[in-house]
Design a protein around this motif. Structure first.
Motif, mmCIF file in Angstrom:
data_model
loop_
_atom_site.group_PDB
_atom_site.id
_atom_site.type_symbol
_atom_site.label_atom_id
_atom_site.label_comp_id
_atom_site.label_asym_id
_atom_site.label_seq_id
_atom_site.Cartn_x
_atom_site.Cartn_y
_atom_site.Cartn_z
ATOM 1 N N VAL A 120 43.302 32.507 51.549
ATOM 2 C CA VAL A 120 41.853 32.445 51.778
ATOM 3 C C VAL A 120 41.239 33.834 51.626
ATOM 4 O O VAL A 120 40.223 34.033 50.944
ATOM 5 N N SER A 121 41.871 34.814 52.250
ATOM 6 C CA SER A 121 41.335 36.180 52.233
ATOM 7 C C SER A 121 41.441 36.797 50.843
ATOM 8 O O SER A 121 40.549 37.552 50.422
ATOM 9 N N ALA A 126 38.759 38.667 45.934
ATOM 10 C CA ALA A 126 38.567 38.636 44.487
ATOM 11 C C ALA A 126 37.121 38.316 44.134
ATOM 12 O O ALA A 126 36.539 38.920 43.222
ATOM 13 N N ARG A 127 36.537 37.386 44.857
ATOM 14 C CA ARG A 127 35.137 37.046 44.601
ATOM 15 C C ARG A 127 34.221 38.205 44.979
ATOM 16 O O ARG A 127 33.258 38.516 44.267
ATOM 17 N N GLY A 128 34.519 38.844 46.103
ATOM 18 C CA GLY A 128 33.697 39.982 46.497
ATOM 19 C C GLY A 128 33.807 41.138 45.523
ATOM 20 O O GLY A 128 32.807 41.810 45.221
ATOM 21 N N ASP A 133 32.455 33.607 41.070
ATOM 22 C CA ASP A 133 32.784 32.526 41.991
ATOM 23 C C ASP A 133 34.025 31.720 41.625
ATOM 24 O O ASP A 133 34.701 31.187 42.503
ATOM 25 N N LYS A 134 34.339 31.596 40.341
ATOM 26 C CA LYS A 134 35.373 30.649 39.926
ATOM 27 C C LYS A 134 36.775 31.257 40.036
ATOM 28 O O LYS A 134 36.963 32.450 39.790
ATOM 29 N N ILE A 135 37.728 30.396 40.388
ATOM 30 C CA ILE A 135 39.127 30.792 40.371
ATOM 31 C C ILE A 135 39.929 29.754 39.582
ATOM 32 O O ILE A 135 39.596 28.573 39.568
ATOM 33 N N VAL A 136 40.962 30.228 38.923
ATOM 34 C CA VAL A 136 41.877 29.364 38.182
ATOM 35 C C VAL A 136 43.124 29.168 39.027
ATOM 36 O O VAL A 136 43.683 30.142 39.555
ATOM 37 N N VAL A 137 43.548 27.914 39.189
ATOM 38 C CA VAL A 137 44.786 27.608 39.913
ATOM 39 C C VAL A 137 45.661 26.717 39.035
ATOM 40 O O VAL A 137 45.202 26.162 38.039
ATOM 41 N N VAL A 290 33.836 43.167 52.284
ATOM 42 C CA VAL A 290 34.409 41.823 52.369
ATOM 43 C C VAL A 290 34.939 41.617 53.783
ATOM 44 O O VAL A 290 35.927 42.241 54.181
ATOM 45 N N PHE A 291 34.310 40.732 54.527
ATOM 46 C CA PHE A 291 34.717 40.553 55.928
ATOM 47 C C PHE A 291 36.073 39.881 56.012
ATOM 48 O O PHE A 291 36.361 38.903 55.328
#
Length: 445
Positions: A120-121, A126-128, A133-137, A290-291
């Motif tokens: 999650v972090s 990566a987004r921050g 916004d998009k990620i590849v899995v 990034v929190f």
């Protein structure tokens, strides 16, 4: 075997725990057996039945259930000093220094409390970092119980894989087949400017055990470099089990931007970590925007267990022992399959192993991979061995779960409860244990 006590406990659990368990994979049929204690490479259930254990807590128990004296002493010492403090301790610095010294991609870390929290972090980071916004899995990959990755379908039609996740969330996740460089190329051609990261296991470990084909990870690395995306390796399963202290990334010679850890890095206690280049990890608060935070992060007992585990492995023959037993077991399984089920596939590497009940496999075993599928194009089984999560899902999973798992349990061998999760060898296992296990496989198959 008598299981009256386990059945009674399961009845009680059903009244106070959802489904009678605290993790869905533990819900074996007709009811799970309840573990009372561990003993070396064995577990003993509530009815006194003893099993050779290849679940090993789903991976973190590198030493089995009897810890080496220095590991046990470190845990006891820190537990005696106090449960936790909500403040930094020296031991978390020492564990971070050890990991950074040995894992190729890691200059700096942030410790968290689970593999899920780590991924999650990492996705948030990566987004921050990229502003995308998009990620590849990978289809069939597993990155914990988090909204960004509990997604099925393909890059053109991603959908949540469970109730409780808004469909809009899934639109930011692009699933592609593992081991398909053409699909990776295509998804970057269409979405490259919007992709924050590619998140992948170096080896699929929760969908059988699927090794990478030659060049696949190299393709992902090149695509991320070309498009300004981050490559994230989820080494929650493979970390400090495959490739020794350098982890799977060292074994394969691929350096990701970020790496997530769990399991062995905490010595069997709840843990997760995100490691990578300092310029990236420093973007976590308070040094960045990034929190990320957690009350139990860097828990001193967990940190002590993790450091003592890894130091003992560095100073002794731990990896030589477990990897040698892994090769012995997989080679023996190959020989059994040649006689009894030539269409099935032995998979695994180092101290991980599994038999995949592949259908319509090559019946002439020929010069197949000697100790587990390595995706060798010269192997006669190459066109039939699993290369994606879908290939594993197409195996005879029902027979594995309904008949085979039960038959192995009845012979006193405890395996992961379905066709998908990996099985693990520990430092406590012996050559005699391997021979006993092979005999059980020959009978059950």
């Amino acid at each position: 075997m008598n299981h009256e006590r386990s059945r009674e406990l399961y009845g009680r659990a059903l009244s106070v725990l959802a489904g009678g368990v605290n993790s869905s994979v533990r819900a074996t049929k007709p009811y799970p057996f309840f573990i009372e204690r561990g003993d070396g490479a064995h577990v003993i259930d509530a009815d006194g039945n003893k099993y050779l254990d290849y679940v090993m807590g789903y991976g973190p128990l590198l030493y089995g259930h009897d810890l080496p004296e220095p590991v046990a002493a470190a845990i006891q010492s820190h537990a005696a000093d106090g449960p936790m403090y909500g403040a930094p301790t020296e031991i978390e610095v020492e564990l971070a220094e050890f990991v950074a010294r040995h894992v190729p991609s890691v200059e700096m870390l942030r410790f968290v409390n689970s593999g899920t929290e780590a991924t999650v972090s990492a996705v948030r980071l990566a987004r921050g970092h990229t502003g995308r916004d998009k990620i590849v899995v990978m289809q069939g990959g597993y990155h914990g119980a988090q909204e960004s990755t509990l997604v099925e379908g393909d890059a053109n039609n991603p959908q949540p894989s469970t109730a409780g996740i808004p469909e809009e969330f899934a639109q930011h996740t692009l699933p592609i087949p593992f081991n398909d460089p053409d699909a990776a190329q295509a998804v970057f051609e269409e979405h490259g400017d919007d992709i924050a990261a590619v998140l992948t296991e170096p080896i699929l470990g929760n969908m059988g055990i699927v090794m990478p084909v030659d060049g696949f990870h190299e393709t992902l690395r090149e695509l991320c470099d070309d498009h300004g995306s981050l490559l994230i390796f989820d080494e929650v399963i493979t970390g400090f089990r495959v490739g020794g202290l350098q982890c799977a990334q060292g074994k394969f010679g691929i350096t990701p931007d970020l790496t997530t850890f769990g399991k062995i890095v905490g010595g069997g206690f709840p843990v997760g970590a995100i490691g990578g280049r300092a310029e990236l990890i420093e973007q976590f608060a308070p040094s960045g925007d990034v929190f990320q935070s957690g009350t139990f992060s860097g828990h001193p007992v967990t940190m002590a267990a993790g450091l003592a585990n890894l130091e003992y492995a560095a100073e002794n023959d731990v990896y030589d022992h477990v990897n040698s037993l892994g090769e012995q077991l997989r080679s023996g399984l190959r020989d059994i399959l040649a006689d009894q089920a030539p269409e099935y596939t032995v998979v695994g590497t180092d101290s991980m192993f599994k038999v995949i009940f592949t259908r319509d496999g090559a019946t002439d075993r020929g010069s197949q991979c000697g100790a587990g599928c390595q995706q060798d194009p010269d192997c006669q089984h190459y066109d039939h061995c699993p290369k994606t999560g879908a290939d594993v899902a197409d195996a005879d999973t029902e027979r594995w779960e309904r008949l085979f798992w039960q038959a192995m349990k009845d012979q006193g061998v405890f395996l992961t409860a379905n066709q998908y999760e990996s099985q693990f060898i520990s430092y406590a296992h012996t050559e005699a244990d391997i021979e006993e296990t092979l005999a059980a496989y020959a009978e059950a198959l």
